[in-house]
Write an enzyme that holds these catalytic residues in place. Sequence first.
Site, PDB file in Angstrom:
ATOM      1  N   CYS A  46      57.970  -9.682  51.005  1.00 11.02           N
ATOM      2  CA  CYS A  46      58.932  -9.644  52.099  1.00 11.02           C
ATOM      3  C   CYS A  46      60.055  -8.670  51.730  1.00 11.02           C
ATOM      4  O   CYS A  46      60.627  -8.771  50.641  1.00 11.02           O
ATOM      5  CB  CYS A  46      59.504 -11.038  52.342  1.00 11.02           C
ATOM      6  SG  CYS A  46      60.838 -11.063  53.563  1.00 11.02           S
ATOM      7  N   ASP A  85      54.037 -12.507  50.545  1.00 12.02           N
ATOM      8  CA  ASP A  85      53.390 -12.843  51.809  1.00 12.02           C
ATOM      9  C   ASP A  85      51.889 -12.683  51.609  1.00 12.02           C
ATOM     10  O   ASP A  85      51.440 -11.748  50.937  1.00 12.02           O
ATOM     11  CB  ASP A  85      53.855 -11.908  52.930  1.00 12.02           C
ATOM     12  CG  ASP A  85      55.240 -12.252  53.437  1.00 12.02           C
ATOM     13  OD1 ASP A  85      55.531 -13.451  53.592  1.00 12.02           O
ATOM     14  OD2 ASP A  85      56.029 -11.322  53.688  1.00 12.02           O
ATOM     15  N   MET A 121      33.905   4.360  56.703  1.00 13.89           N
ATOM     16  CA  MET A 121      34.713   4.136  55.508  1.00 13.89           C
ATOM     17  C   MET A 121      33.930   3.390  54.433  1.00 13.89           C
ATOM     18  O   MET A 121      33.179   2.459  54.730  1.00 13.89           O
ATOM     19  CB  MET A 121      35.974   3.351  55.861  1.00 13.89           C
ATOM     20  CG  MET A 121      36.946   4.171  56.673  1.00 13.89           C
ATOM     21  SD  MET A 121      38.493   3.318  56.953  1.00 13.89           S
ATOM     22  CE  MET A 121      37.936   1.973  57.950  1.00 13.89           C
ATOM     23  N   GLU A 122      34.138   3.797  53.201  1.00 11.09           N
ATOM     24  CA  GLU A 122      33.506   3.155  52.055  1.00 11.09           C
ATOM     25  C   GLU A 122      34.266   1.864  51.749  1.00 11.09           C
ATOM     26  O   GLU A 122      35.500   1.849  51.719  1.00 11.09           O
ATOM     27  CB  GLU A 122      33.533   4.128  50.867  1.00 11.09           C
ATOM     28  CG  GLU A 122      32.607   3.759  49.740  1.00 11.09           C
ATOM     29  CD  GLU A 122      33.261   2.878  48.706  1.00 11.09           C
ATOM     30  OE1 GLU A 122      32.534   2.084  48.098  1.00 11.09           O
ATOM     31  OE2 GLU A 122      34.484   2.972  48.515  1.00 11.09           O
ATOM     32  N   LEU A 123      33.540   0.768  51.543  1.00  9.04           N
ATOM     33  CA  LEU A 123      34.159  -0.558  51.443  1.00  9.04           C
ATOM     34  C   LEU A 123      35.042  -0.740  50.209  1.00  9.04           C
ATOM     35  O   LEU A 123      36.119  -1.329  50.299  1.00  9.04           O
ATOM     36  CB  LEU A 123      33.080  -1.639  51.487  1.00  9.04           C
ATOM     37  CG  LEU A 123      32.318  -1.727  52.811  1.00  9.04           C
ATOM     38  CD1 LEU A 123      31.192  -2.744  52.708  1.00  9.04           C
ATOM     39  CD2 LEU A 123      33.255  -2.063  53.956  1.00  9.04           C
ATOM     40  N   HIS A 182      55.598  -7.567  57.992  1.00 10.51           N
ATOM     41  CA  HIS A 182      54.262  -7.788  58.559  1.00 10.51           C
ATOM     42  C   HIS A 182      53.934  -6.706  59.583  1.00 10.51           C
ATOM     43  O   HIS A 182      52.841  -6.133  59.581  1.00 10.51           O
ATOM     44  CB  HIS A 182      54.183  -9.156  59.247  1.00 10.51           C
ATOM     45  CG  HIS A 182      54.471 -10.309  58.349  1.00 10.51           C
ATOM     46  ND1 HIS A 182      54.734 -11.562  58.842  1.00 10.51           N
ATOM     47  CD2 HIS A 182      54.543 -10.416  57.002  1.00 10.51           C
ATOM     48  CE1 HIS A 182      54.948 -12.395  57.846  1.00 10.51           C
ATOM     49  NE2 HIS A 182      54.848 -11.722  56.716  1.00 10.51           N
ATOM     50  N   GLU A 183      54.898  -6.443  60.447  1.00  5.31           N
ATOM     51  CA  GLU A 183      54.685  -5.493  61.539  1.00  5.31           C
ATOM     52  C   GLU A 183      54.435  -4.078  61.014  1.00  5.31           C
ATOM     53  O   GLU A 183      53.517  -3.386  61.459  1.00  5.31           O
ATOM     54  CB  GLU A 183      55.898  -5.500  62.482  1.00  5.31           C
ATOM     55  CG  GLU A 183      56.163  -6.840  63.148  1.00  5.31           C
ATOM     56  CD  GLU A 183      56.893  -7.866  62.267  1.00  5.31           C
ATOM     57  OE1 GLU A 183      57.032  -9.010  62.723  1.00  5.31           O
ATOM     58  OE2 GLU A 183      57.327  -7.529  61.139  1.00  5.31           O
TER      59      GLU A 183
END
Length: 131
Positions: free
Chosen positions: A47, A54, A69-71, A88-89
Amino acid sequence: MVQSSEKIEVKYGEREIAEGTLITFPNPRPGRNYDIQITLPEYTCKCPFSGYPDFATIYLSYVPDQKVMELKAIKLYINSYRDRYISHEEAINQILDDLVAACEPLQMKVKGDFHPRGNVHTVVEVMYKKE
């Protein structure tokens, strides 16, 4: 605080996270619309106001265009947020921006389902659609 003359060794996982880049490879079925869904249940960040950790599950869904995309690269990228002070946003928006820049999908959705803290449960969802 006690100072130590010991050299702090960077662990291989920390090095992989720090050096990680989002890697893509050619879509094996270009021209066919199909949905790739990825769940990342161990997302963490800090945070920016309190410094408390978080935790979230990140849900990624995208329709690839020319690149997939490669995992492992996605995992390392998500792990790079572990020590970042970010809301978060902002986190979910930044993840979307970075993943879209890396693979240029036809569409993508990123959802962050954050664990409740202080009796507050937050879910942030952002979307992208190629014009």
